[in-house]
Design a protein around this motif. Structure first.
Motif, PDB file in Angstrom:
ATOM      1  N   ARG A 183      29.230  28.557  51.562  1.00  0.00           N
ATOM      2  CA  ARG A 183      30.352  29.303  52.166  1.00  0.00           C
ATOM      3  C   ARG A 183      30.953  30.309  51.183  1.00  0.00           C
ATOM      4  N   ALA A 184      30.785  30.063  49.885  1.00  0.00           N
ATOM      5  CA  ALA A 184      31.328  30.962  48.869  1.00  0.00           C
ATOM      6  C   ALA A 184      30.440  32.185  48.647  1.00  0.00           C
ATOM      7  N   ILE A 185      29.194  32.130  49.130  1.00  0.00           N
ATOM      8  CA  ILE A 185      28.276  33.248  48.941  1.00  0.00           C
ATOM      9  C   ILE A 185      28.533  34.288  50.025  1.00  0.00           C
ATOM     10  N   TYR A 186      28.981  35.441  49.577  1.00  0.00           N
ATOM     11  CA  TYR A 186      29.364  36.509  50.502  1.00  0.00           C
ATOM     12  C   TYR A 186      28.257  37.514  50.740  1.00  0.00           C
ATOM     13  N   GLY A 187      27.310  37.600  49.830  1.00  0.00           N
ATOM     14  CA  GLY A 187      26.237  38.565  50.016  1.00  0.00           C
ATOM     15  C   GLY A 187      25.135  38.411  48.999  1.00  0.00           C
ATOM     16  N   VAL A 188      24.014  39.053  49.303  1.00  0.00           N
ATOM     17  CA  VAL A 188      22.849  39.046  48.422  1.00  0.00           C
ATOM     18  C   VAL A 188      22.283  40.457  48.383  1.00  0.00           C
ATOM     19  N   VAL A 189      21.927  40.902  47.188  1.00  0.00           N
ATOM     20  CA  VAL A 189      21.294  42.198  47.006  1.00  0.00           C
ATOM     21  C   VAL A 189      19.925  41.940  46.381  1.00  0.00           C
ATOM     22  N   PHE A 190      18.890  42.488  47.008  1.00  0.00           N
ATOM     23  CA  PHE A 190      17.528  42.317  46.517  1.00  0.00           C
ATOM     24  C   PHE A 190      17.005  43.639  45.971  1.00  0.00           C
ATOM     25  N   PHE A 191      16.369  43.587  44.805  1.00  0.00           N
ATOM     26  CA  PHE A 191      15.704  44.748  44.211  1.00  0.00           C
ATOM     27  C   PHE A 191      14.262  44.364  43.903  1.00  0.00           C
ATOM     28  N   GLY A 192      13.328  45.064  44.489  1.00  0.00           N
ATOM     29  CA  GLY A 192      11.922  44.831  44.185  1.00  0.00           C
ATOM     30  C   GLY A 192      11.450  43.425  44.499  1.00  0.00           C
ATOM     31  N   THR A 193      12.069  42.790  45.470  1.00  0.00           N
ATOM     32  CA  THR A 193      11.681  41.436  45.849  1.00  0.00           C
ATOM     33  C   THR A 193      10.522  41.500  46.832  1.00  0.00           C
ATOM     34  N   LEU A 194       9.497  40.748  46.549  1.00  0.00           N
ATOM     35  CA  LEU A 194       8.290  40.753  47.373  1.00  0.00           C
ATOM     36  C   LEU A 194       8.441  39.744  48.502  1.00  0.00           C
ATOM     37  N   HIS A 195       9.258  40.092  49.490  1.00  0.00           N
ATOM     38  CA  HIS A 195       9.571  39.192  50.593  1.00  0.00           C
ATOM     39  C   HIS A 195       8.329  38.735  51.354  1.00  0.00           C
ATOM     40  N   HIS A 196       7.321  39.571  51.396  1.00  0.00           N
ATOM     41  CA  HIS A 196       6.094  39.249  52.136  1.00  0.00           C
ATOM     42  C   HIS A 196       4.946  38.896  51.195  1.00  0.00           C
ATOM     43  N   GLY A 197       5.261  38.601  49.951  1.00  0.00           N
ATOM     44  CA  GLY A 197       4.242  38.227  48.989  1.00  0.00           C
ATOM     45  C   GLY A 197       3.628  39.433  48.302  1.00  0.00           C
ATOM     46  N   MET A 198       2.568  39.146  47.550  1.00  0.00           N
ATOM     47  CA  MET A 198       1.924  40.205  46.781  1.00  0.00           C
ATOM     48  C   MET A 198       0.440  39.919  46.642  1.00  0.00           C
ATOM     49  N   ASP A 199      -0.297  40.925  46.222  1.00  0.00           N
ATOM     50  CA  ASP A 199      -1.708  40.751  45.915  1.00  0.00           C
ATOM     51  C   ASP A 199      -1.788  40.080  44.546  1.00  0.00           C
ATOM     52  N   ILE A 200      -2.227  38.847  44.521  1.00  0.00           N
ATOM     53  CA  ILE A 200      -2.249  38.081  43.275  1.00  0.00           C
ATOM     54  C   ILE A 200      -3.598  38.112  42.571  1.00  0.00           C
ATOM     55  N   SER A 201      -4.528  38.918  43.075  1.00  0.00           N
ATOM     56  CA  SER A 201      -5.888  38.922  42.533  1.00  0.00           C
ATOM     57  C   SER A 201      -5.946  39.262  41.040  1.00  0.00           C
ATOM     58  N   LEU A 202      -5.033  40.074  40.536  1.00  0.00           N
ATOM     59  CA  LEU A 202      -5.018  40.400  39.108  1.00  0.00           C
ATOM     60  C   LEU A 202      -4.269  39.359  38.274  1.00  0.00           C
ATOM     61  N   LEU A 203      -3.382  38.606  38.904  1.00  0.00           N
ATOM     62  CA  LEU A 203      -2.622  37.587  38.170  1.00  0.00           C
ATOM     63  C   LEU A 203      -3.396  36.280  37.993  1.00  0.00           C
ATOM     64  N   ILE A 204      -4.213  35.937  38.969  1.00  0.00           N
ATOM     65  CA  ILE A 204      -4.956  34.670  38.917  1.00  0.00           C
ATOM     66  C   ILE A 204      -5.823  34.575  37.657  1.00  0.00           C
ATOM     67  N   PRO A 205      -6.599  35.623  37.302  1.00  0.00           N
ATOM     68  CA  PRO A 205      -7.387  35.517  36.064  1.00  0.00           C
ATOM     69  C   PRO A 205      -6.509  35.384  34.816  1.00  0.00           C
ATOM     70  N   MET A 206      -5.320  35.989  34.836  1.00  0.00           N
ATOM     71  CA  MET A 206      -4.420  35.883  33.682  1.00  0.00           C
ATOM     72  C   MET A 206      -3.891  34.467  33.530  1.00  0.00           C
ATOM     73  N   ALA A 207      -3.614  33.824  34.641  1.00  0.00           N
ATOM     74  CA  ALA A 207      -3.067  32.467  34.607  1.00  0.00           C
ATOM     75  C   ALA A 207      -4.161  31.438  34.355  1.00  0.00           C
ATOM     76  N   GLU A 208      -5.392  31.819  34.647  1.00  0.00           N
ATOM     77  CA  GLU A 208      -6.534  30.910  34.544  1.00  0.00           C
ATOM     78  C   GLU A 208      -6.218  29.625  35.296  1.00  0.00           C
ATOM     79  N   ASP A 209      -6.462  28.501  34.691  1.00  0.00           N
ATOM     80  CA  ASP A 209      -6.135  27.216  35.318  1.00  0.00           C
ATOM     81  C   ASP A 209      -4.874  26.626  34.705  1.00  0.00           C
ATOM     82  N   GLY A 210      -3.978  27.497  34.228  1.00  0.00           N
ATOM     83  CA  GLY A 210      -2.747  27.051  33.586  1.00  0.00           C
ATOM     84  C   GLY A 210      -1.815  26.367  34.564  1.00  0.00           C
ATOM     85  N   PRO A 211      -0.756  25.760  34.038  1.00  0.00           N
ATOM     86  CA  PRO A 211       0.178  25.006  34.883  1.00  0.00           C
ATOM     87  C   PRO A 211       0.920  25.848  35.915  1.00  0.00           C
TER      88      PRO A 211
END
Length: 121
Positions: free
Chosen positions: A73-101
């Motif tokens: 009830r105390a939250i009056y508003g939210v402002v989003f900048f560059g938020t990927l509401h519908h997700g993103m193409d993770i194909s370049l991130l997966i190799p960087m993360a490898e099998d990490g946690p």
């Protein structure tokens, strides 16, 4: 108040997911809601931070705890900048993360079949 979280992709030791980040964020916000004078809260999120805010609001809205209801009830508003509401193409991130946690966190951000992003909508 500024809230930070571990967002490193390469070499990350974090096993947290969006719900974990959101739960910790809500705990940090509780101090604002428990003050003697409750001031309006406006949240500002950038990129992954915006998704954490959305998940935090989902968790608060589903909670039956009085403290959580007081907080939402105390939250009056939210402002989003560059938020990927519908997700993103993770194909370049997966190799960087490898099998990490943090591999599962990255997979949850996919624009294809992300259950958590679907639930946020």
């Amino acid at each position: 108040m500024i809230y930070g979280y571990e967002s490193t992709v390469t070499g990350s030791k974090s096993m947290q997911n969006l719900e974990d980040f959101a739960t910790k964020f809500n705990a940090s916000l509780q101090t604002l809601a428990n003050a003697t004078i409750i001031r309006p809260i406006i949240l500002i999120g950038y990129s992954l931070g915006g998704l954490i805010i959305k998940q935090a609001l989902v968790l608060l809205s589903q909670s039956k705890k009085e403290d959580d209801q007081k907080l939402i009830r105390a939250i009056y508003g939210v402002v989003f900048f560059g938020t990927l509401h519908h997700g993103m193409d993770i194909s370049l991130l997966i190799p960087m993360a490898e099998d990490g946690p943090n591999h599962s966190l990255i997979k949850s951000l996919s624009s294809y079949n992300s259950q958590i992003l679907t639930n946020q909508h």
